[in-house]
Design an enzyme around this catalytic site. Sequence first.
Site, short mmCIF file in Angstrom:
data_model
loop_
_atom_site.label_atom_id
_atom_site.label_comp_id
_atom_site.label_asym_id
_atom_site.label_seq_id
_atom_site.Cartn_x
_atom_site.Cartn_y
_atom_site.Cartn_z
N CYS A 235 37.51 45.14 48.25
CA CYS A 235 36.73 46.33 47.90
C CYS A 235 35.43 46.42 48.70
O CYS A 235 34.84 47.49 48.80
CB CYS A 235 36.39 46.33 46.42
SG CYS A 235 37.83 46.52 45.37
N ASN B 100 41.58 49.69 52.22
CA ASN B 100 41.89 48.54 51.37
C ASN B 100 42.85 48.93 50.25
O ASN B 100 44.06 48.87 50.42
CB ASN B 100 40.61 47.93 50.80
CG ASN B 100 40.91 46.77 49.85
OD1 ASN B 100 41.76 45.92 50.16
ND2 ASN B 100 40.27 46.73 48.71
N GLU B 101 42.32 49.32 49.11
CA GLU B 101 43.22 49.63 47.98
C GLU B 101 43.13 51.12 47.67
O GLU B 101 42.72 51.51 46.59
CB GLU B 101 42.80 48.82 46.74
CG GLU B 101 43.38 47.44 46.70
CD GLU B 101 43.00 46.69 45.42
OE1 GLU B 101 42.09 47.13 44.70
OE2 GLU B 101 43.63 45.66 45.17
N GLU C 119 36.84 37.49 51.30
CA GLU C 119 35.95 38.60 50.92
C GLU C 119 34.63 38.01 50.45
O GLU C 119 34.60 36.96 49.80
CB GLU C 119 36.57 39.43 49.79
CG GLU C 119 35.59 40.50 49.29
CD GLU C 119 36.22 41.56 48.40
OE1 GLU C 119 37.31 41.33 47.87
OE2 GLU C 119 35.60 42.64 48.27
#
Length: 656
Positions: free
Chosen positions: A243, A375-376, A46
């Site tokens: 993120c 993603n989350e 990331e």
Amino acid sequence: MHNRIRLLALLLGIACSPLTAQVELTVHVDQPQFEISPTMYGIFFEDINFAADGGIYAELVKNRSFEFDRPLMGWQREDRAGGAGATLVENEQAIRPDNPRYLTVTVDATDGAYVLRNEGFRGMGIKAEETYDFSVLARNATGDLNLAIALTDTSGQVIGRSEVPLDAAGADYSAVTASLTADRTDARARLELIFTGRGTVELDMISLFPRHTWKDRPGGLRKDLVSLLDSLEPGFVRFPGGCIVEGRDLANRYQWKKTVGDVEDRKLIVNRWNTEFNYPRNAPDYYQSYGLGFYEYFLLSEDLGAEPLPILNCGMACQFNTGEVVAMDELDPYIQDALDLIEFANGDATTRWGKLRAEMGHPEPFGMEYLGVGNEQWGPEYVERYQAFTDVLRAEHPEITLVTTVGPFPDGDRFDYLWGELNKLDPQVVDEHYYRPPEWFLANAGRYDDYDRNGPAIFAGEYAAHGPSDDRPESRNNWLSALTEAAFMTGLERNGDVVRLTSYAPLMAHLDAWQWRPDLIWFDNLDVGPTPNYHVQRLFSNNAGTHGIPALANGAPLTGQDSLYASAVLDTIAGTVIVKMVNAGGQPAPLSVRLPGKTATTKANLTVLRSNGIMDYNTVGTPSIRPKTEQINPVGQGTKLTLPPQSVTVLTVTLE
Ligand code: AHR
């Protein structure tokens, strides 16, 4: 002693009496239970902590295209020794919407000079004897103007200089290039553009790269950092996050199409980690140039022999920030991005996106097999959007394995809700995340023992032990965190029939520009610092084997009894059996390894990773915690070992 450390000391058995009873570990070489997935140990990349711009992407000039919110951030101007000049930031949005700004430089320096200076990413890491390639897009040069470039060291002394032939700059942009070789090493050098004479010129994309990048690709990646990734032999590369996929709001989400094609046409945006945390960790100069874009991620995956595993935005911004979601009736462009990405990665050169890939230099498909949706994320808003993605993707691309998230936490209401709802949709790969204290990792070595053997594959997509630290950035990557992760990883490996992909997160952090810790690899402008956690990852990944086999003490796996943990694999290609053992306790642990049915072997290697102090850590430039390997006597019916206190041991036995 801090309460948490005291608790942990108890868990680790530091206060316990020495282990006297010898543990007998029976490794059932003849009972392969399941195939270890080739993707078992991968990496999570990331762009956080200056991992891309200012990190692995070797560009040394910050704000090369003047597209930061403050167009001259990172640049200083100087009238030198009687010379004078001015700059004007101009914008031609209608012609170049993705990179509209350029710099008009007007110079009056028949004496002295007018200087534009770039500060780099917390300075520029320049190495003696290395050659640096400069380039700039220039046009409309008028008058009698000369340009030279110089690298200066921290004290302002010149450490390399070259003339730049500006006369080639006509009405259209052309790349004007020069190169110089540095005569000294400096971690915080600067680049100067030194104008003399009189005239004007328009400039964009002012760039400087070391000549020797990973695979010596011009405009490529930092060799030292990629080499560390290469040594991990990762089974996959997950990109671009994290993120960053989601963005703080939807406008700031990661859009892969804006990261491919010519670098000067990739639309720079702010990095969502820019001011996520309070001073001193915020980084107002953190942007995404996308010089490392999706094409480069695919190429990197290929270079590393790893499966590319892109994660795409599913119509939801980060729920820790705005939590903005796209209306369901406007989700189609997001799904189309996924379809187009499959074409970019796998389509032939006659397709629209496959053609772009070919034009960028890779006519052959990249052979992408995995794709992550979100993603989350959490809540019903995710389930709804995930389902819309899967309806289309499964119908049109059944060959692609889809990855779904169960949110940011390893348990709790959101986690349970998503597992319940997603299970109804027959998910293929479920991505679980756990950033937890070291004691959690010890206590959870059996986490997957009871998971449904017929359920979806598990992707342990982001994990790291978050424990105590001191003021030094790398200190959270202490031996305690690495040791407890190793204990936990024996549980991942023992459950390799369910756990098919795993990755520590985040991967990299710049010492002077980090937002999040711990991280697997610390670096500065000149050096790298593999952490103890890196060595744990490498021990597992380099010894992944092909088949999981039982390693039992008193008929049961070691999941923390007497602070011991173990897993074993067979490598049918290398003809070896590999036993990983973790002694998390504070005392030496006598242990004998039996390989029933194997009476003689030709060779055995014992690799031990440990440190004297549980709070020890590696610093950039002097990473002292590293594994040591020795050859030991052939193993027969019981190799007697003593596992040192708080150690990770890998026994590799070559079978006859
Ligand atoms: O790894 C750092 C961050 O942790 C990732 O961006 C996010 O997915 C998680 O919350």
